[in-house]
Write a protein that holds these residues in place. Structure first.
Motif, PDB file in Angstrom:
ATOM      1  N   MET A   1       0.852  -1.200   0.000  1.00 42.97           N
ATOM      2  CA  MET A   1       0.000   0.000   0.000  1.00 42.97           C
ATOM      3  C   MET A   1       0.884   1.245   0.000  1.00 42.97           C
ATOM      4  N   LYS A   2       0.561   2.186  -0.855  1.00 45.83           N
ATOM      5  CA  LYS A   2       1.324   3.418  -0.998  1.00 45.83           C
ATOM      6  C   LYS A   2       0.397   4.630  -0.907  1.00 45.83           C
ATOM      7  N   ILE A   3       0.945   5.737  -0.473  1.00 45.88           N
ATOM      8  CA  ILE A   3       0.199   6.997  -0.499  1.00 45.88           C
ATOM      9  C   ILE A   3       0.156   7.504  -1.927  1.00 45.88           C
ATOM     10  N   THR A   4      -1.042   7.845  -2.400  1.00 45.59           N
ATOM     11  CA  THR A   4      -1.197   8.341  -3.775  1.00 45.59           C
ATOM     12  C   THR A   4      -1.521   9.831  -3.839  1.00 45.59           C
ATOM     13  N   GLY A   5      -1.918  10.428  -2.722  1.00 45.72           N
ATOM     14  CA  GLY A   5      -2.206  11.856  -2.759  1.00 45.72           C
ATOM     15  C   GLY A   5      -2.792  12.375  -1.464  1.00 45.72           C
ATOM     16  N   LEU A   6      -2.765  13.697  -1.319  1.00 39.11           N
ATOM     17  CA  LEU A   6      -3.383  14.389  -0.194  1.00 39.11           C
ATOM     18  C   LEU A   6      -4.434  15.348  -0.739  1.00 39.11           C
ATOM     19  N   LYS A   7      -5.586  15.366  -0.124  1.00 38.64           N
ATOM     20  CA  LYS A   7      -6.626  16.308  -0.505  1.00 38.64           C
ATOM     21  C   LYS A   7      -7.082  17.077   0.729  1.00 38.64           C
ATOM     22  N   THR A   8      -7.421  18.344   0.544  1.00 44.71           N
ATOM     23  CA  THR A   8      -7.957  19.146   1.636  1.00 44.71           C
ATOM     24  C   THR A   8      -9.418  19.476   1.365  1.00 44.71           C
ATOM     25  N   LEU A   9     -10.177  19.565   2.429  1.00 48.81           N
ATOM     26  CA  LEU A   9     -11.583  19.926   2.353  1.00 48.81           C
ATOM     27  C   LEU A   9     -11.822  20.972   3.437  1.00 48.81           C
ATOM     28  N   VAL A  10     -12.132  22.199   3.017  1.00 52.46           N
ATOM     29  CA  VAL A  10     -12.337  23.295   3.963  1.00 52.46           C
ATOM     30  C   VAL A  10     -13.826  23.492   4.193  1.00 52.46           C
ATOM     31  N   VAL A  11     -14.214  23.526   5.466  1.00 52.58           N
ATOM     32  CA  VAL A  11     -15.614  23.667   5.860  1.00 52.58           C
ATOM     33  C   VAL A  11     -15.734  24.891   6.761  1.00 52.58           C
ATOM     34  N   ASN A  12     -16.554  25.856   6.363  1.00 50.79           N
ATOM     35  CA  ASN A  12     -16.712  27.061   7.164  1.00 50.79           C
ATOM     36  C   ASN A  12     -17.703  26.812   8.296  1.00 50.79           C
ATOM     37  N   ALA A  13     -17.246  27.009   9.531  1.00 53.15           N
ATOM     38  CA  ALA A  13     -18.078  26.799  10.718  1.00 53.15           C
ATOM     39  C   ALA A  13     -18.225  28.101  11.499  1.00 53.15           C
ATOM     40  N   GLN A  14     -18.379  29.202  10.805  1.00 53.10           N
ATOM     41  CA  GLN A  14     -18.643  30.534  11.357  1.00 53.10           C
ATOM     42  C   GLN A  14     -17.448  31.095  12.120  1.00 53.10           C
ATOM     43  N   MET A  15     -17.187  30.626  13.347  1.00 53.41           N
ATOM     44  CA  MET A  15     -16.080  31.182  14.107  1.00 53.41           C
ATOM     45  C   MET A  15     -14.739  30.856  13.457  1.00 53.41           C
ATOM     46  N   ARG A  16     -14.665  29.703  12.785  1.00 55.17           N
ATOM     47  CA  ARG A  16     -13.417  29.286  12.146  1.00 55.17           C
ATOM     48  C   ARG A  16     -13.734  28.397  10.959  1.00 55.17           C
ATOM     49  N   ASN A  17     -12.740  28.194  10.107  1.00 52.88           N
ATOM     50  CA  ASN A  17     -12.833  27.186   9.059  1.00 52.88           C
ATOM     51  C   ASN A  17     -12.195  25.892   9.549  1.00 52.88           C
ATOM     52  N   TRP A  18     -12.895  24.770   9.357  1.00 56.29           N
ATOM     53  CA  TRP A  18     -12.297  23.468   9.616  1.00 56.29           C
ATOM     54  C   TRP A  18     -11.497  23.062   8.369  1.00 56.29           C
ATOM     55  N   VAL A  19     -10.284  22.630   8.554  1.00 57.97           N
ATOM     56  CA  VAL A  19      -9.458  22.149   7.454  1.00 57.97           C
ATOM     57  C   VAL A  19      -9.287  20.648   7.623  1.00 57.97           C
ATOM     58  N   PHE A  20     -10.012  19.875   6.822  1.00 60.96           N
ATOM     59  CA  PHE A  20      -9.895  18.419   6.852  1.00 60.96           C
ATOM     60  C   PHE A  20      -8.892  17.969   5.794  1.00 60.96           C
ATOM     61  N   VAL A  21      -8.132  16.934   6.113  1.00 60.10           N
ATOM     62  CA  VAL A  21      -7.128  16.386   5.206  1.00 60.10           C
ATOM     63  C   VAL A  21      -7.451  14.918   4.948  1.00 60.10           C
ATOM     64  N   LYS A  22      -7.456  14.544   3.692  1.00 64.35           N
ATOM     65  CA  LYS A  22      -7.699  13.158   3.295  1.00 64.35           C
ATOM     66  C   LYS A  22      -6.422  12.605   2.679  1.00 64.35           C
ATOM     67  N   VAL A  23      -5.859  11.569   3.312  1.00 64.91           N
ATOM     68  CA  VAL A  23      -4.694  10.883   2.754  1.00 64.91           C
ATOM     69  C   VAL A  23      -5.203   9.672   1.981  1.00 64.91           C
ATOM     70  N   GLU A  24      -4.972   9.666   0.684  1.00 65.89           N
ATOM     71  CA  GLU A  24      -5.452   8.591  -0.180  1.00 65.89           C
ATOM     72  C   GLU A  24      -4.343   7.575  -0.429  1.00 65.89           C
ATOM     73  N   THR A  25      -4.745   6.325  -0.659  1.00 66.82           N
ATOM     74  CA  THR A  25      -3.761   5.261  -0.858  1.00 66.82           C
ATOM     75  C   THR A  25      -4.068   4.465  -2.115  1.00 66.82           C
TER      76      THR A  25
END
Length: 389
Positions: A1-25
């Motif tokens: 199994m190898k890492i094939t990429g990183l993706k970010t998903l930004v979600v605005n939650a008013q007081m702050r933005n949540w920055v989620f990271v997805k490590v794909e394999t």
């Protein structure tokens, strides 16, 4: 199994933005999630995550410590909170992958469960920034506190320390002590109250403020002065009897070294989304254990950060209590699929493999990036000089 990429998903939650990271394999259906939310630095953190993608692509995601060392050491330049937040989220996602691959919850991989539930505390006002940071009148303070208690919490945090100059007169100390005393009387003796000083004061003023509320038994006083100078924090600790906490703005294991060597506080507060991730936080907690310090991780962030904090708390012997902000937006749990649950101020033990969460990307994309809410007013003294907020 190898890492094939990183993706970010930004979600605005008013007081702050949540920055989620997805490590794909390379293994179909196997990926991991982490969180790198950092107030007012969202674009910079996303860019830092993208910079790490070339470094990680093709690597085995199960070699977590090896990849942490690669990101940290091969960056050459010392990493501040932006770089360390990126590393933290990627590291969390690697633990999520490893747990899924082995079919066990992450806390099993961190040494196993040392407790059967996790005690939480929260802020007044949830995601209302003004309520959290600017409740300086007794009536709304008490009303917000009762709202927290009605949700089942047995501990809460307040941030009504006056914005302070280097030295203030008696008036602000008296006002602060009066508010705390009335709050204690309103909530009773069995509710633990933490005071977040938010670095607003100097040692001279912090000592006065804390000594003025000692009789009301705060659970701990957090970040009484700006955290850069450990000697000033120790000065406060040495001249007060209330437990002192710090650590949310220290972003690597090396930043905690001086705190331990000087016995500067009683409680440390690493943020697992900024300090390097789960394993770095465990290293910090192990150092704290040697000095008989409790660990109360900082975490006013999103649902992935909550899951990460839960696995840390379940497996860390000197864990004390966990911060959360579960009422910041009403749709918080719509963007994740999880079995994680809380009742009467405690999180239950999860059983699903990995971190026990999956992001509902369709729901998450309903809340795209927006400029975060800045503090309602830049904090200034009456002569227009900038103060800490």
């Amino acid at each position: 199994m190898k890492i094939t990429g990183l993706k970010t998903l930004v979600v605005n939650a008013q007081m702050r933005n949540w920055v989620f990271v997805k490590v794909e394999t390379s293994q179909p259906g196997v990926f991991g999630w982490g969180e790198a939310s950092l107030e007012w630095k969202t674009r910079a953190v996303v860019g830092a995550i993208e910079d790490f993608e070339a470094m990680l692509t093709g690597e085995n995601p199960l070699n977590i410590e090896h990849l942490y060392q690669k990101m940290y050491r091969q960056s050459f330049w010392a990493l501040g909170v932006i770089g360390m937040s990126a590393i933290s989220a990627i590291e969390q996602a690697l633990w999520d992958i490893k747990g899924k691959e082995l079919g066990v919850p992450v806390y099993h991989l961190l040494g196993g469960k040392v407790r059967d539930r996790v005690r939480m505390y929260t802020h007044l006002g949830g995601g209302d920034m003004k309520a959290v940071y600017e409740t300086f009148s007794v009536e709304p303070l008490i009303a917000l506190a009762h709202d927290v208690i009605d949700k089942g919490y047995t501990a809460l945090k307040v941030v009504f320390v006056p914005y302070s100059k280097t030295i203030e007169g008696r008036g602000k100390v008296t006002q602060f002590a009066s508010m705390f005393g009335q709050l204690r009387e309103a909530v009773g003796p069995d509710i633990d109250i933490m005071v977040d000083f938010h670095g607003r004061t100097t040692p001279a003023m912090a000592i006065q403020y804390i000594n003025a509320i000692e009789e009301f038994h705060p659970f701990f006083c957090e970040e009484p002065v700006r955290p850069e100078n450990i000697d000033t924090i120790k000065m406060v600790t040495d001249h007060t009897k209330v437990p002192i906490a710090t650590g949310e703005r220290h972003v690597s294991i090396y930043h905690f070294k001086e705190i331990f060597e000087k016995n500067a506080v009683h409680v440390i507060q690493p943020d697992l989304c900024h300090c390097g991730g789960l394993w770095a936080a465990r290293k910090i907690a192990a150092m704290a254990e040697v000095y008989n310090m409790g660990v109360a991780p900082h975490n006013p962030l999103g649902p992935v950060a909550n899951a990460v904090a839960l696995h840390f708390a379940l497996s860390t012997p000197n864990f004390l209590i966990q911060e959360d902000m579960l009422t910041d937006v009403p749709w918080r749990w719509d963007v994740v699929e999880t079995e994680i649950s809380s009742e009467k101020g405690f999180w239950a033990v999860p059983t699903r493999p990995g971190l026990g969460i999956e992001i509902n990307e369709k729901e998450a994309k309903k809340h795209p990036f927006k400029q975060e809410i800045m503090h309602s007013n830049t904090i200034r003294d009456d002569d227009n000089a900038i103060l800490d907020w």
